[in-house]
Design an enzyme around this catalytic site. Structure first.
Site, PDB file in Angstrom:
ATOM      1  N   TRP A 156      31.071  15.690  -7.169  1.00 36.98           N
ATOM      2  CA  TRP A 156      32.182  15.181  -6.370  1.00 36.98           C
ATOM      3  C   TRP A 156      31.725  14.035  -5.471  1.00 36.98           C
ATOM      4  O   TRP A 156      32.375  12.998  -5.381  1.00 36.98           O
ATOM      5  CB  TRP A 156      32.795  16.309  -5.556  1.00 36.98           C
ATOM      6  CG  TRP A 156      34.026  15.990  -4.755  1.00 36.98           C
ATOM      7  CD1 TRP A 156      34.348  16.529  -3.543  1.00 36.98           C
ATOM      8  CD2 TRP A 156      35.118  15.126  -5.096  1.00 36.98           C
ATOM      9  NE1 TRP A 156      35.561  16.047  -3.109  1.00 36.98           N
ATOM     10  CE2 TRP A 156      36.054  15.182  -4.042  1.00 36.98           C
ATOM     11  CE3 TRP A 156      35.385  14.291  -6.176  1.00 36.98           C
ATOM     12  CZ2 TRP A 156      37.243  14.449  -4.039  1.00 36.98           C
ATOM     13  CZ3 TRP A 156      36.568  13.546  -6.179  1.00 36.98           C
ATOM     14  CH2 TRP A 156      37.481  13.633  -5.127  1.00 36.98           C
ATOM     15  N   LYS A 204      36.234  21.812  -0.156  1.00 34.71           N
ATOM     16  CA  LYS A 204      37.317  22.793  -0.239  1.00 34.71           C
ATOM     17  C   LYS A 204      36.717  24.192  -0.142  1.00 34.71           C
ATOM     18  O   LYS A 204      36.038  24.644  -1.071  1.00 34.71           O
ATOM     19  CB  LYS A 204      38.093  22.629  -1.540  1.00 34.71           C
ATOM     20  CG  LYS A 204      38.764  21.261  -1.676  1.00 34.71           C
ATOM     21  CD  LYS A 204      39.391  21.051  -3.038  1.00 34.71           C
ATOM     22  CE  LYS A 204      40.035  19.674  -3.138  1.00 34.71           C
ATOM     23  NZ  LYS A 204      40.627  19.416  -4.472  1.00 34.71           N
ATOM     24  N   GLY A 235      43.152  16.607  -3.224  1.00 35.29           N
ATOM     25  CA  GLY A 235      44.168  16.341  -4.232  1.00 35.29           C
ATOM     26  C   GLY A 235      43.734  16.848  -5.587  1.00 35.29           C
ATOM     27  O   GLY A 235      42.671  17.452  -5.738  1.00 35.29           O
ATOM     28  N   SER A 256      36.485  15.897 -10.867  1.00 31.82           N
ATOM     29  CA  SER A 256      35.487  14.838 -10.721  1.00 31.82           C
ATOM     30  C   SER A 256      35.070  14.221 -12.056  1.00 31.82           C
ATOM     31  O   SER A 256      34.814  13.010 -12.134  1.00 31.82           O
ATOM     32  CB  SER A 256      34.263  15.366  -9.973  1.00 31.82           C
ATOM     33  OG  SER A 256      33.736  16.515 -10.597  1.00 31.82           O
ATOM     34  N   LYS A 260      44.119  27.089  -3.498  1.00 26.85           N
ATOM     35  CA  LYS A 260      44.406  27.042  -4.939  1.00 26.85           C
ATOM     36  C   LYS A 260      43.191  27.453  -5.761  1.00 26.85           C
ATOM     37  O   LYS A 260      43.331  27.831  -6.931  1.00 26.85           O
ATOM     38  CB  LYS A 260      44.928  25.665  -5.338  1.00 26.85           C
ATOM     39  CG  LYS A 260      44.008  24.496  -5.032  1.00 26.85           C
ATOM     40  CD  LYS A 260      42.908  24.287  -6.054  1.00 26.85           C
ATOM     41  CE  LYS A 260      41.901  23.271  -5.560  1.00 26.85           C
ATOM     42  NZ  LYS A 260      40.760  23.090  -6.488  1.00 26.85           N
ATOM     43  N   SER A 300      37.705  22.883 -14.467  1.00 24.04           N
ATOM     44  CA  SER A 300      37.704  23.599 -13.191  1.00 24.04           C
ATOM     45  C   SER A 300      36.729  24.768 -13.237  1.00 24.04           C
ATOM     46  O   SER A 300      36.838  25.657 -14.084  1.00 24.04           O
ATOM     47  CB  SER A 300      39.109  24.115 -12.869  1.00 24.04           C
ATOM     48  OG  SER A 300      39.063  25.104 -11.859  1.00 24.04           O
ATOM     49  N   ARG A 301      35.785  24.785 -12.310  1.00 25.87           N
ATOM     50  CA  ARG A 301      34.799  25.861 -12.258  1.00 25.87           C
ATOM     51  C   ARG A 301      35.457  27.192 -11.929  1.00 25.87           C
ATOM     52  O   ARG A 301      35.071  28.239 -12.463  1.00 25.87           O
ATOM     53  CB  ARG A 301      33.731  25.520 -11.219  1.00 25.87           C
ATOM     54  CG  ARG A 301      32.891  24.313 -11.585  1.00 25.87           C
ATOM     55  CD  ARG A 301      32.171  23.740 -10.399  1.00 25.87           C
ATOM     56  NE  ARG A 301      33.103  23.175  -9.424  1.00 25.87           N
ATOM     57  CZ  ARG A 301      32.731  22.587  -8.296  1.00 25.87           C
ATOM     58  NH1 ARG A 301      31.462  22.518  -7.979  1.00 25.87           N
ATOM     59  NH2 ARG A 301      33.628  22.087  -7.479  1.00 25.87           N
ATOM     60  N   ASN A 302      36.452  27.174 -11.049  1.00 25.63           N
ATOM     61  CA  ASN A 302      37.114  28.421 -10.662  1.00 25.63           C
ATOM     62  C   ASN A 302      37.937  28.993 -11.814  1.00 25.63           C
ATOM     63  O   ASN A 302      37.957  30.202 -12.038  1.00 25.63           O
ATOM     64  CB  ASN A 302      37.987  28.164  -9.436  1.00 25.63           C
ATOM     65  CG  ASN A 302      37.157  27.725  -8.249  1.00 25.63           C
ATOM     66  OD1 ASN A 302      36.408  28.501  -7.679  1.00 25.63           O
ATOM     67  ND2 ASN A 302      37.269  26.457  -7.870  1.00 25.63           N
TER      68      ASN A 302
END
Length: 339
Positions: free
Chosen positions: A32, A100, A128, A132, A183, A246-248
């Site tokens: 990031w 975040k 937002g 990355s 989120k 997305s890692r999550n």
């Protein structure tokens, strides 16, 4: 005609950066931080990257800069902010936080930590739907920069805005930051939904109810309701809950496949902030008596209290109620195991 006008306006905006080159210190050289560095360099700004892994001096990196951007992982925010406080920055230099998460010890957001350490500097939140890897690929994206000091937000907007990265301003840093943070919890749930192959209907229901839950938490903690329908809320949630980048999301998907949390984290090989955020969020929900059924099931799943299948069943079997209600828990003497 309108298309040409928009193009000319953007070209004028891009060219204006050439005469306003700034020196930026970006704290955090991960994916990031590197993506933000690329965006700043694209606009002609000088970038100095700092990270403990680089072995360079943070004092040298922040010396005489025009802007400080923090893109470090949540555990590093507090110690880094204290370092910057001890070093001291040039007067009124804006500090941009692009992290975040929630602090494990204090339950504070990154901007709250930076504000406490550097109260004489304007704090700007950048958040937002910004995966990355896509930004590194120079794909178009949009984000929000929010601050109580709108002049500082405008500076950051001009530094990063370009034909491939559109930046909006906001005066709601609390809501902007919480939308991007909360989120990540929902992204884990979305990954579980897709990993179990529950279908589009189930995922649509999950995300809609999740947005209601995020708004309930976020407004209770001081954010403005409309912010959560914007880029840093709904926009970020849609990106994070629908992408394998997305890692999550990948955490939830891996758990649904029967892997342990430790195995999933090892595969990702980087931080998934949603895991820590979930644990801190439940602490906040208990303290503030906020109803968070989806986040609670994610918490139980991450802490080996239920299986992915049991989490889905529990959410589907909850008591029937109107779609919209206040959602603040009425304290019960017997309610000791959940928010």
């Amino acid at each position: 005609m309108q298309s040409n006008l928009n193009t000319n306006t953007q070209e004028n905006l891009d060219s204006s950066f050439d005469s306003q080159d700034k020196i930026l210190a970006i704290l955090g050289a991960g994916r990031w931080g590197s993506a933000l560095a690329g965006l700043a360099r694209y606009n002609g700004h000088q970038v100095r990257l700092w990270s403990p892994s680089l072995g360079n001096s943070i004092e040298d990196v922040v010396a005489d800069v025009d802007l400080v951007i923090s893109a470090i992982s949540m555990p590093g925010v507090s110690p880094t902010a204290n370092q910057i406080k001890a070093i001291g920055l040039r007067e009124n230099i804006p500090i941009v936080t692009a992290t975040k998460g929630l602090d494990t010890e204090t339950t504070c957001t990154p901007s709250q930590i930076w504000s406490a350490c550097c109260s004489d500097h304007p704090i700007v939140v950048l958040s937002g739907p910004n995966l990355s890897k896509e930004i590194e690929q120079e794909l178009p994206a949009a984000t929000v920069v929010a601050s109580l000091d709108i002049d500082a937000a405008n500076i950051v907007q001009q530094v990063f805005s370009s034909k491939r990265f559109r930046v909006y301003t906001s005066s709601d840093p609390v809501g902007t930051e919480l939308g991007g943070t909360l989120k990540n919890v929902i992204a884990i749930a979305a990954g579980v939904c897709d990993g179990l192959h529950l279908g589009t209907n189930a995922k649509s229901g999950l995300l809609t109810r999740a947005l209601t839950e995020i708004i309930r938490i976020g407004t209770h903690l001081g954010g403005q309701k409309e912010t959560f329908f914007g880029l840093s809320g709904l926009g970020d949630m849609l990106a994070t809950c629908n992408s394998n980048l997305s890692r999550n999301y990948r955490v939830g998907y891996g758990l649904a496949e029967g892997k342990t949390l430790e195995e999933v984290i090892a595969e990702i090989e980087t931080t998934a902030e949603g895991v820590n955020t979930t644990n801190v969020l439940i602490e906040i929900a208990r303290r503030e008596q906020i109803n968070v059924p989806i986040s609670w099931k994610v918490y139980q799943l991450l802490n080996n209290q239920i299986t992915p299948q049991q989490a889905v069943e529990a959410l589907m079997e909850r008591d029937l109620k109107p779609e919209f209600y206040e959602g603040i828990i009425q304290p019960k003497s017997s309610d000791t195991h959940q928010p």
